[in-house]
Scaffold this motif. Structure first.
Motif, PDB file in Angstrom:
ATOM      1  N   UNK A 245      -4.817  -8.675  -6.739  1.00 33.56           N
ATOM      2  CA  UNK A 245      -5.634  -8.944  -5.857  1.00 33.56           C
ATOM      3  C   UNK A 245      -5.196  -8.573  -4.677  1.00 33.56           C
ATOM      4  N   UNK A 246      -6.124  -8.091  -3.733  1.00 33.49           N
ATOM      5  CA  UNK A 246      -5.718  -7.624  -2.456  1.00 33.49           C
ATOM      6  C   UNK A 246      -6.012  -8.561  -1.346  1.00 33.49           C
TER       7      UNK A 246
ATOM      8  N   UNK B 104      -7.643  -2.555   3.824  1.00 36.73           N
ATOM      9  CA  UNK B 104      -8.153  -2.853   2.541  1.00 36.73           C
ATOM     10  C   UNK B 104      -8.187  -1.254   1.728  1.00 36.73           C
ATOM     11  N   UNK B 105      -8.426  -0.151   2.504  1.00 37.18           N
ATOM     12  CA  UNK B 105      -8.798   0.933   2.046  1.00 37.18           C
ATOM     13  C   UNK B 105      -7.407   1.623   1.382  1.00 37.18           C
ATOM     14  N   UNK B 106      -6.317   1.139   1.996  1.00 34.57           N
ATOM     15  CA  UNK B 106      -5.038   1.683   1.412  1.00 34.57           C
ATOM     16  C   UNK B 106      -4.406   0.734   0.380  1.00 34.57           C
ATOM     17  N   UNK B 107      -5.024  -0.518   0.207  1.00 31.62           N
ATOM     18  CA  UNK B 107      -4.943  -1.167  -0.966  1.00 31.62           C
ATOM     19  C   UNK B 107      -5.618  -0.841  -2.223  1.00 31.62           C
ATOM     20  N   UNK B 108      -6.577  -0.093  -2.003  1.00 29.26           N
ATOM     21  CA  UNK B 108      -7.608   0.224  -3.081  1.00 29.26           C
ATOM     22  C   UNK B 108      -7.004   0.498  -4.507  1.00 29.26           C
TER      23      UNK B 108
ATOM     24  N   UNK C 189       1.934 -11.005 -14.974  1.00 29.25           N
ATOM     25  CA  UNK C 189       1.715 -11.713 -13.723  1.00 29.25           C
ATOM     26  C   UNK C 189       0.487 -11.395 -13.137  1.00 29.25           C
ATOM     27  N   UNK C 190       0.310 -12.592 -12.556  1.00 31.25           N
ATOM     28  CA  UNK C 190      -0.802 -12.441 -11.336  1.00 31.25           C
ATOM     29  C   UNK C 190      -0.046 -11.689 -10.111  1.00 31.25           C
ATOM     30  N   UNK C 191      -0.907 -10.779  -9.623  1.00 30.37           N
ATOM     31  CA  UNK C 191      -0.297  -9.966  -8.433  1.00 30.37           C
ATOM     32  C   UNK C 191      -1.135 -10.241  -7.271  1.00 30.37           C
ATOM     33  N   UNK C 192      -0.523 -10.490  -6.192  1.00 23.53           N
ATOM     34  CA  UNK C 192      -1.448 -10.461  -4.794  1.00 23.53           C
ATOM     35  C   UNK C 192      -0.787  -9.460  -4.004  1.00 23.53           C
ATOM     36  N   UNK C 193      -1.387  -8.268  -3.706  1.00 26.32           N
ATOM     37  CA  UNK C 193      -0.815  -7.287  -3.007  1.00 26.32           C
ATOM     38  C   UNK C 193      -1.591  -7.524  -1.356  1.00 26.32           C
ATOM     39  N   UNK C 194      -0.445  -7.457  -0.587  1.00 28.19           N
ATOM     40  CA  UNK C 194      -0.842  -7.714   0.853  1.00 28.19           C
ATOM     41  C   UNK C 194      -0.377  -6.504   1.457  1.00 28.19           C
ATOM     42  N   UNK C 195      -1.305  -6.065   2.636  1.00 31.78           N
ATOM     43  CA  UNK C 195      -1.237  -5.261   3.394  1.00 31.78           C
ATOM     44  C   UNK C 195      -2.246  -5.159   4.632  1.00 31.78           C
ATOM     45  N   UNK C 196      -2.218  -4.368   5.378  1.00 35.20           N
ATOM     46  CA  UNK C 196      -2.940  -4.366   6.788  1.00 35.20           C
ATOM     47  C   UNK C 196      -4.283  -3.801   6.493  1.00 35.20           C
TER      48      UNK C 196
ATOM     49  N   UNK D  36       0.838  -1.109   0.086  1.00 36.45           N
ATOM     50  CA  UNK D  36       0.035  -0.092  -0.075  1.00 36.45           C
ATOM     51  C   UNK D  36       0.774   1.228   0.126  1.00 36.45           C
ATOM     52  N   UNK D  37       1.998   1.207  -0.835  1.00 37.67           N
ATOM     53  CA  UNK D  37       2.735   2.431  -1.001  1.00 37.67           C
ATOM     54  C   UNK D  37       2.938   2.948  -2.524  1.00 37.67           C
TER      55      UNK D  37
END
Length: 216
Positions: A52-53, A40-44, A31-38, A15-16
């Motif tokens: 994919x979040x 959901x709003x910041x991963x939007x 690529x298929x990208x899986x984005x991980x963070x704490x 989320x940066x």
């Protein structure tokens, strides 16, 4: 740009601005990208770029195991969990600051352990972290930060040795690589980092495994 179609890449701490740049580069390469963070709003924003979040606390070992079970094997990890706290000389290096900074190392340990088997089985795995030139030139006011980054580099190089040993033991060519990217400051280098990470798939694993690359 290499063709990463069929590969799955996990961005830890996505989320940066760097996470967004990496997502765009990886998705652009197929690529298929899986984005991980704490949050959901910041991963939007990375979701809008095609990732994919997944909302997980990467400092929680059980949560990371659950993440690995949900996502399945991955072919790449870009570790962007980090931050800065420092100043005040050596006396200003507080335990609270160190504990916050050390969350990046904890997350790195959990993620690489939980996904290790799949990475070693991948036909072309690439793991990378973002470290700092402060490791080579530590300052008293950034001692906590440099110490955590140095430990993260050591862990990443251990991952590299594990990849090499697994390949030797199996009598197979090395297909996985673990790399350290060093920057003085990441601001303004987000796209450079993204392209450098994607570019790791352009080189044979044996050429890039256990290397330290300075970005500028």
């Amino acid at each position: 740009m290499p063709d990463l179609s069929g590969l799955t890449v996990l961005i830890a701490g996505a989320s940066s601005t760097s996470g967004l740049a990496a997502t765009r580069a990886l998705v652009g390469a197929g690529a298929r990208v899986v984005a991980v963070g704490r949050s959901a709003d910041r991963l939007a924003e990375v979701s809008g770029a095609g990732a994919e979040i997944e909302v997980f606390d990467l400092t929680d070992a059980g949560a990371v195991d659950a993440l690995a079970a949900k996502v399945g094997p991955v072919d790449g990890i870009l570790h962007l969990v980090g931050g800065w706290r420092g100043g005040g000389g050596l006396a200003g290096q507080t335990d609270d600051d160190f504990d916050v900074l050390a969350q990046s190392l904890t997350a790195l340990r959990h993620v690489t352990r939980s996904f290790d088997e799949g990475l070693r089985a991948s036909p072309a795995a690439r793991v990378a972290i973002v470290s700092s030139t402060a490791v080579a030139r530590p300052l008293a006011g950034g001692a906590n930060y440099a110490a955590v980054k140095a430990a993260s580099e050591a862990w990443t190089r251990a991952v590299a040795q594990g990849f090499a040993k697994a390949a030797r033991d199996a009598g197979e060519p090395l297909a996985a690589a673990s790399v350290v990217f060093r920057v003085k400051a990441l601001a303004g280098l987000e796209d450079t980092l993204a392209q450098a990470y994607v570019g790791l798939w352009d080189a044979p694993a044996a050429e890039v495994n256990d290397t330290i690359v300075e970005l500028s």
